[in-house]
Design an enzyme around this catalytic site. Sequence first.
Site, PDB file in Angstrom:
ATOM      1  N   SER A 199     -36.846 -60.689 -11.948  1.00 50.65           N
ATOM      2  CA  SER A 199     -37.754 -60.616 -13.189  1.00 50.65           C
ATOM      3  C   SER A 199     -38.388 -61.980 -13.594  1.00 50.65           C
ATOM      4  O   SER A 199     -39.468 -61.933 -13.826  1.00 50.65           O
ATOM      5  CB  SER A 199     -36.909 -59.895 -14.414  1.00 50.65           C
ATOM      6  OG  SER A 199     -36.654 -58.794 -13.943  1.00 50.65           O
ATOM      7  N   LYS A 259     -27.246 -52.480 -21.207  1.00 48.76           N
ATOM      8  CA  LYS A 259     -28.284 -51.561 -21.432  1.00 48.76           C
ATOM      9  C   LYS A 259     -27.662 -50.692 -22.767  1.00 48.76           C
ATOM     10  O   LYS A 259     -28.364 -50.134 -23.559  1.00 48.76           O
ATOM     11  CB  LYS A 259     -28.783 -50.817 -20.546  1.00 48.76           C
ATOM     12  CG  LYS A 259     -29.800 -51.510 -19.518  1.00 48.76           C
ATOM     13  CD  LYS A 259     -30.285 -50.591 -18.450  1.00 48.76           C
ATOM     14  CE  LYS A 259     -30.693 -51.543 -17.296  1.00 48.76           C
ATOM     15  NZ  LYS A 259     -31.616 -50.411 -16.251  1.00 48.76           N
ATOM     16  N   ASN A 318     -33.680 -51.245 -22.338  1.00 43.92           N
ATOM     17  CA  ASN A 318     -33.697 -52.337 -21.550  1.00 43.92           C
ATOM     18  C   ASN A 318     -34.884 -53.194 -21.896  1.00 43.92           C
ATOM     19  O   ASN A 318     -35.104 -54.408 -21.408  1.00 43.92           O
ATOM     20  CB  ASN A 318     -34.188 -51.772 -20.071  1.00 43.92           C
ATOM     21  CG  ASN A 318     -35.653 -51.465 -19.970  1.00 43.92           C
ATOM     22  OD1 ASN A 318     -36.166 -51.005 -20.947  1.00 43.92           O
ATOM     23  ND2 ASN A 318     -35.872 -51.554 -18.695  1.00 43.92           N
ATOM     24  N   ALA A 364     -24.435 -40.522 -12.130  1.00 39.78           N
ATOM     25  CA  ALA A 364     -24.304 -39.957 -13.615  1.00 39.78           C
ATOM     26  C   ALA A 364     -24.034 -41.295 -14.658  1.00 39.78           C
ATOM     27  O   ALA A 364     -23.476 -41.354 -15.643  1.00 39.78           O
ATOM     28  CB  ALA A 364     -23.075 -39.179 -13.756  1.00 39.78           C
ATOM     29  N   GLY A 405     -26.050 -45.104 -15.947  1.00 39.77           N
ATOM     30  CA  GLY A 405     -27.265 -45.360 -16.879  1.00 39.77           C
ATOM     31  C   GLY A 405     -28.455 -45.028 -16.362  1.00 39.77           C
ATOM     32  O   GLY A 405     -29.274 -44.379 -16.968  1.00 39.77           O
ATOM     33  N   GLY A 415     -36.436 -48.707  -4.436  1.00 41.40           N
ATOM     34  CA  GLY A 415     -36.542 -48.686  -5.666  1.00 41.40           C
ATOM     35  C   GLY A 415     -37.556 -49.993  -6.364  1.00 41.40           C
ATOM     36  O   GLY A 415     -37.469 -50.192  -7.524  1.00 41.40           O
TER      37      GLY A 415
HETATM   38  P1  NAP Z   1     -23.900 -47.466 -13.297  1.00 44.94           P
HETATM   39  O1  NAP Z   1     -23.967 -47.139 -14.615  1.00 44.94           O
HETATM   40  O2  NAP Z   1     -22.547 -48.545 -12.801  1.00 44.94           O
HETATM   41  O3  NAP Z   1     -23.508 -46.194 -12.353  1.00 44.94           O
HETATM   42  C1  NAP Z   1     -23.184 -46.353 -10.929  1.00 44.94           C
HETATM   43  C2  NAP Z   1     -23.532 -44.730 -10.238  1.00 44.94           C
HETATM   44  O4  NAP Z   1     -23.175 -44.863  -8.928  1.00 44.94           O
HETATM   45  C3  NAP Z   1     -22.113 -43.780 -10.788  1.00 44.94           C
HETATM   46  O5  NAP Z   1     -22.734 -42.333 -10.860  1.00 44.94           O
HETATM   47  C4  NAP Z   1     -21.382 -43.998  -9.673  1.00 44.94           C
HETATM   48  O6  NAP Z   1     -20.360 -42.728  -9.348  1.00 44.94           O
HETATM   49  C5  NAP Z   1     -22.120 -44.082  -8.590  1.00 44.94           C
HETATM   50  N1  NAP Z   1     -21.503 -44.744  -7.410  1.00 44.94           N
HETATM   51  C6  NAP Z   1     -21.175 -45.898  -7.013  1.00 44.94           C
HETATM   52  N2  NAP Z   1     -20.677 -46.300  -5.993  1.00 44.94           N
HETATM   53  C7  NAP Z   1     -20.760 -45.186  -5.217  1.00 44.94           C
HETATM   54  C8  NAP Z   1     -20.606 -44.734  -3.646  1.00 44.94           C
HETATM   55  N3  NAP Z   1     -20.093 -45.617  -3.026  1.00 44.94           N
HETATM   56  N4  NAP Z   1     -21.022 -43.439  -3.393  1.00 44.94           N
HETATM   57  C9  NAP Z   1     -21.411 -42.463  -4.171  1.00 44.94           C
HETATM   58  N5  NAP Z   1     -21.526 -43.040  -5.825  1.00 44.94           N
HETATM   59  C10 NAP Z   1     -21.184 -44.101  -6.044  1.00 44.94           C
HETATM   60  O7  NAP Z   1     -25.012 -48.088 -12.521  1.00 44.94           O
HETATM   61  P2  NAP Z   1     -26.840 -47.851 -13.064  1.00 44.94           P
HETATM   62  O8  NAP Z   1     -27.050 -48.684 -13.901  1.00 44.94           O
HETATM   63  O9  NAP Z   1     -26.903 -46.183 -13.202  1.00 44.94           O
HETATM   64  O10 NAP Z   1     -27.483 -48.111 -11.603  1.00 44.94           O
HETATM   65  C11 NAP Z   1     -27.150 -47.385 -10.497  1.00 44.94           C
HETATM   66  C12 NAP Z   1     -28.211 -47.826  -9.625  1.00 44.94           C
HETATM   67  O11 NAP Z   1     -29.524 -47.790  -9.755  1.00 44.94           O
HETATM   68  C13 NAP Z   1     -27.987 -49.250  -9.055  1.00 44.94           C
HETATM   69  O12 NAP Z   1     -27.870 -49.256  -7.522  1.00 44.94           O
HETATM   70  C14 NAP Z   1     -29.002 -50.073  -9.492  1.00 44.94           C
HETATM   71  O13 NAP Z   1     -29.266 -51.183  -8.794  1.00 44.94           O
HETATM   72  C15 NAP Z   1     -30.267 -49.057  -9.459  1.00 44.94           C
HETATM   73  N6  NAP Z   1     -31.138 -49.248 -10.362  1.00 44.94           N
HETATM   74  C16 NAP Z   1     -32.369 -49.444 -10.105  1.00 44.94           C
HETATM   75  C17 NAP Z   1     -33.422 -49.799 -10.986  1.00 44.94           C
HETATM   76  C18 NAP Z   1     -34.980 -50.022 -10.428  1.00 44.94           C
HETATM   77  O14 NAP Z   1     -35.663 -50.693 -11.254  1.00 44.94           O
HETATM   78  N7  NAP Z   1     -35.014 -50.004  -9.187  1.00 44.94           N
HETATM   79  C19 NAP Z   1     -33.326 -49.515 -12.453  1.00 44.94           C
HETATM   80  C20 NAP Z   1     -31.889 -49.233 -12.770  1.00 44.94           C
HETATM   81  C21 NAP Z   1     -30.764 -49.108 -11.776  1.00 44.94           C
HETATM   82  P3  NAP Z   1     -19.205 -42.490 -10.091  1.00 44.94           P
HETATM   83  O15 NAP Z   1     -19.399 -42.163 -11.557  1.00 44.94           O
HETATM   84  O16 NAP Z   1     -18.278 -41.619  -9.309  1.00 44.94           O
HETATM   85  O17 NAP Z   1     -18.480 -43.875 -10.338  1.00 44.94           O
END
Ligand code: NAP
Length: 289
Positions: A22, A77, A98, A139, A141, A255
């Site tokens: 960022s 967040k 955010n 499921a 953030g 992404g």
């Molecule tokens: P989070 O709140 O920690 O949630 C993680 C999610 O991933 C949960 O649903 C978890 O499932 C699942 N998960 C983790 N490891 C897994 C695996 N090996 N197989 C299947 N499911 C798995 O994280 P978040 O903030 O929501 O972020 C999620 C992803 O989005 C990250 O990779 C992040 O880098 C990306 N992201 C990208 C942007 C962008 O601007 N491109 C913005 C925000 C987030 P369980 O509930 O079963 O643990």
Amino acid sequence: MRWSSNEVDLAVLGFPIGHSISPPMHNAALRKMAESNPRFKNWRYHRFEVHPDQLGEVLPLLHQKRFKGVNLTIPHKIIAVHLISKIDPAAAETGAVNTLLWTPDGYHGFNTDGYGLEKAIEIDLGARIEGADVALLGAGGAARAAAVLCVRRRCRRLFLGNRAPAKLEPLRKDLTALGGDTTIEIFDPATPDIKWPENILLINATSAGLAISDAPPVDIRRFPQSTRVYDMIYNPPDPVLARRAREAGMRAANGLSMLIYQGVRALEIWSETEVPADEMTRAAKQALA
Ligand code: NAP
């Protein structure tokens, strides 16, 4: 506490924060904006590693030091929602912020992730959420922000899948409370025994793919070839689900554009002016390379 500056300060807070691109992204946009508007000459974007236990102390301090804007990334967040003076109604629905804007009474919170995702899907995949069938993996953030966007934009059917199924019913309940006419169904990503509709939009909002060795969060071969895949992971740049989808002949994107457009929207909120998305894109790609 020793911070002293004659500049207009912006910052991203996270834990860890070393990976964040960022600062180069925003500073490149600000340099470009300063060429046509000298108001932005002294705007600077910083990054600070802040432990979640310290966020309650750090935010009032940044407010006192007059940081005009703050971005929050993992794991802040959701916690930050309870530490700000006002929240944008759309961010309140998501339960996460955010982007914070300085006001005399305290920080005003926004969530620009939904805007970033919608723009990204449009630009990278030529798809619209309105009226679409969407399968959403995750499921956490990011998945919540995507799910709220899908319901608000009135997608036709929303299929929710997550590794830990217990998180899905509470999510469905929150989404149903928003009203609207989207049909919400739950599926098991390990055995998705659904006849998926043609042209479905599949969004990966899980962390599966962050490590090169990760298995994909779903078997892409169960989806029709007309499926379009948006994988929120941008580092590594060729995350496993997007890669497998392309190998199966599907249109797929990583992404990066979501990251860029959530940043564009944040800087628009702070600057109240148009932001050069192309300059942010150039700087983000350079920083990742
Ligand atoms: P989070 O709140 O920690 O949630 C993680 C999610 O991933 C949960 O649903 C978890 O499932 C699942 N998960 C983790 N490891 C897994 C695996 N090996 N197989 C299947 N499911 C798995 O994280 P978040 O903030 O929501 O972020 C999620 C992803 O989005 C990250 O990779 C992040 O880098 C990306 N992201 C990208 C942007 C962008 O601007 N491109 C913005 C925000 C987030 P369980 O509930 O079963 O643990």
